[in-house]
Design a protein around this motif. Structure first.
Motif, PDB file in Angstrom:
ATOM      1  N   LEU A 196      52.507  21.226  48.015  1.00  0.00           N
ATOM      2  CA  LEU A 196      51.186  21.876  47.826  1.00  0.00           C
ATOM      3  C   LEU A 196      50.892  23.293  47.245  1.00  0.00           C
ATOM      4  CD1 LEU A 196      49.304  20.054  50.782  1.00  0.00           C
ATOM      5  CD2 LEU A 196      49.261  19.480  48.468  1.00  0.00           C
ATOM      6  N   VAL A 197      52.235  24.017  47.433  1.00  0.00           N
ATOM      7  CA  VAL A 197      52.141  25.406  47.054  1.00  0.00           C
ATOM      8  C   VAL A 197      51.693  25.597  45.655  1.00  0.00           C
ATOM      9  CG1 VAL A 197      53.435  27.536  46.817  1.00  0.00           C
ATOM     10  CG2 VAL A 197      53.844  26.290  48.734  1.00  0.00           C
ATOM     11  N   PRO A 198      52.073  24.778  44.766  1.00  0.00           N
ATOM     12  CA  PRO A 198      51.655  24.961  43.167  1.00  0.00           C
ATOM     13  C   PRO A 198      50.015  24.980  43.022  1.00  0.00           C
ATOM     14  CG  PRO A 198      53.848  23.756  43.180  1.00  0.00           C
ATOM     15  CD  PRO A 198      53.381  23.903  44.659  1.00  0.00           C
ATOM     16  N   ILE A 199      49.557  23.752  43.558  1.00  0.00           N
ATOM     17  CA  ILE A 199      48.319  23.328  43.276  1.00  0.00           C
ATOM     18  C   ILE A 199      47.199  24.699  44.250  1.00  0.00           C
ATOM     19  CG2 ILE A 199      47.878  21.793  45.313  1.00  0.00           C
ATOM     20  CD1 ILE A 199      45.982  20.476  43.035  1.00  0.00           C
ATOM     21  N   VAL A 200      47.676  25.034  45.409  1.00  0.00           N
ATOM     22  CA  VAL A 200      46.975  25.823  46.168  1.00  0.00           C
ATOM     23  C   VAL A 200      46.973  27.166  45.281  1.00  0.00           C
ATOM     24  CG1 VAL A 200      47.008  27.102  48.355  1.00  0.00           C
ATOM     25  CG2 VAL A 200      47.179  24.647  48.449  1.00  0.00           C
ATOM     26  N   ALA A 209      44.532  34.459  51.628  1.00  0.00           N
ATOM     27  CA  ALA A 209      44.848  33.480  50.703  1.00  0.00           C
ATOM     28  C   ALA A 209      46.491  33.435  50.812  1.00  0.00           C
ATOM     29  CB  ALA A 209      44.714  33.922  49.348  1.00  0.00           C
ATOM     30  N   GLU A 210      47.198  34.518  50.805  1.00  0.00           N
ATOM     31  CA  GLU A 210      48.775  34.516  50.940  1.00  0.00           C
ATOM     32  C   GLU A 210      49.249  33.471  52.261  1.00  0.00           C
ATOM     33  OE1 GLU A 210      50.762  35.144  48.818  1.00  0.00           O
ATOM     34  OE2 GLU A 210      49.803  36.630  47.311  1.00  0.00           O
ATOM     35  N   ALA A 211      48.391  33.945  53.214  1.00  0.00           N
ATOM     36  CA  ALA A 211      48.767  33.157  54.507  1.00  0.00           C
ATOM     37  C   ALA A 211      48.625  31.681  54.376  1.00  0.00           C
ATOM     38  CB  ALA A 211      47.900  33.973  55.642  1.00  0.00           C
ATOM     39  N   LEU A 212      47.572  31.134  53.646  1.00  0.00           N
ATOM     40  CA  LEU A 212      47.112  29.842  53.311  1.00  0.00           C
ATOM     41  C   LEU A 212      48.411  29.121  52.447  1.00  0.00           C
ATOM     42  CD1 LEU A 212      45.766  27.096  53.768  1.00  0.00           C
ATOM     43  CD2 LEU A 212      44.267  27.856  51.920  1.00  0.00           C
ATOM     44  N   ILE A 213      48.816  29.957  51.410  1.00  0.00           N
ATOM     45  CA  ILE A 213      49.789  29.483  50.636  1.00  0.00           C
ATOM     46  C   ILE A 213      51.202  29.264  51.355  1.00  0.00           C
ATOM     47  CG2 ILE A 213      51.153  30.223  48.409  1.00  0.00           C
ATOM     48  CD1 ILE A 213      48.743  31.332  47.512  1.00  0.00           C
TER      49      ILE A 213
END
Length: 239
Positions: free
Chosen positions: A177-181, A166-170
């Motif tokens: 997109l960072v806030p919505i992810v 999850a951290e890697a995807l963010i």
């Protein structure tokens, strides 16, 4: 006036068609065959059935093609649903709606699906659209309630991302997109729910977000508690 049913060719189709009028009911249906002999047999059976319906006061027989067309025009349908219904029409279009049963669903499956197709695909491409049209027809007294076999679908086991994934995807997401992810990971909300969320329904001080009736998959209101990470990422957005 009654115009005896006749078998006629049509320029738009190789199939032979039945045309005419019985007891004020206009008929223009495909026989589902290019053989004159078979088409004549279909014509005779259809004419006898229509006359019997008129004598006993039953609703006129409506071919699946007509019911499907009415179903698609009644309200907007999704592309996949429209495509599935139209594919069924190609196989079952000439069949009287009230006579359709599991044998017809099996026929459509053999003609439209590969042998190794999964139960989920059978439901999506055959059973679900066929049932939808038949339920639509039932409310108009064109047929009885559909009784079809729904293949059992084995649910796939959940495969959630690990915290590291999850951290890697963010980290790999674009800045906007960072806030919505991050919000999705922190709340478990669906993408559509998050995008449709109004600021009026977000309480940063109370650390909660409210998804109202009609905006969730279940159709029910849901209140989500916001963890500190979600509050922080939302608070950093320009208001």
């Amino acid at each position: 006036p009654a115009v005896p049913l006749r078998v006629r060719p049509r320029k738009v189709s190789a199939m032979l068609w039945i045309t005419g009028t019985i007891k004020g009911h206009r008929i223009r249906d495909s026989t589902g065959t290019t053989s004159p002999a078979v088409a004549e047999t279909v014509r005779a059976a259809r004419e006898a059935q229509l006359l019997e319906d008129a004598v006993f006061g039953r609703s006129p027989t409506v071919p699946f093609r007509t019911a499907a067309d009415a179903y698609l025009k009644y309200q907007p349908r999704g592309h996949s649903q429209t495509r599935a219904v139209n594919r069924l029409v190609g196989v079952l279009g000439h069949r009287p709606t009230r006579d359709l049963n599991q044998a017809d669903a099996d026929l459509a499956r053999r003609q439209l699906c590969r042998a190794e197709v999964t139960p989920a695909t059978v439901v999506r491409s055959i059973i679900s659209p066929l049932s939808a049209v038949l339920r639509f027809a039932r409310t108009r007294r064109w047929c009885d309630a559909p009784l079809l076999d729904w293949p059992k679908i084995k649910g796939a086991p959940p495969s959630p991302l690990t915290p590291a994934q999850a951290e890697a995807l963010i980290a790999a997401s674009a800045a906007h997109l960072v806030p919505i992810v991050t919000f999705l990971f922190c709340t478990g909300a669906r993408t559509g729910e998050a995008i449709g969320l109004d600021w009026a329904d977000v309480d940063l001080l109370g650390r909660r977000a409210t998804f109202w009736e009609g905006t969730t998959k279940t159709g029910r209101r849901r209140v989500v508690q916001l963890v500190p990470r979600a509050v922080a990422v939302l608070a950093d957005l320009p208001h």
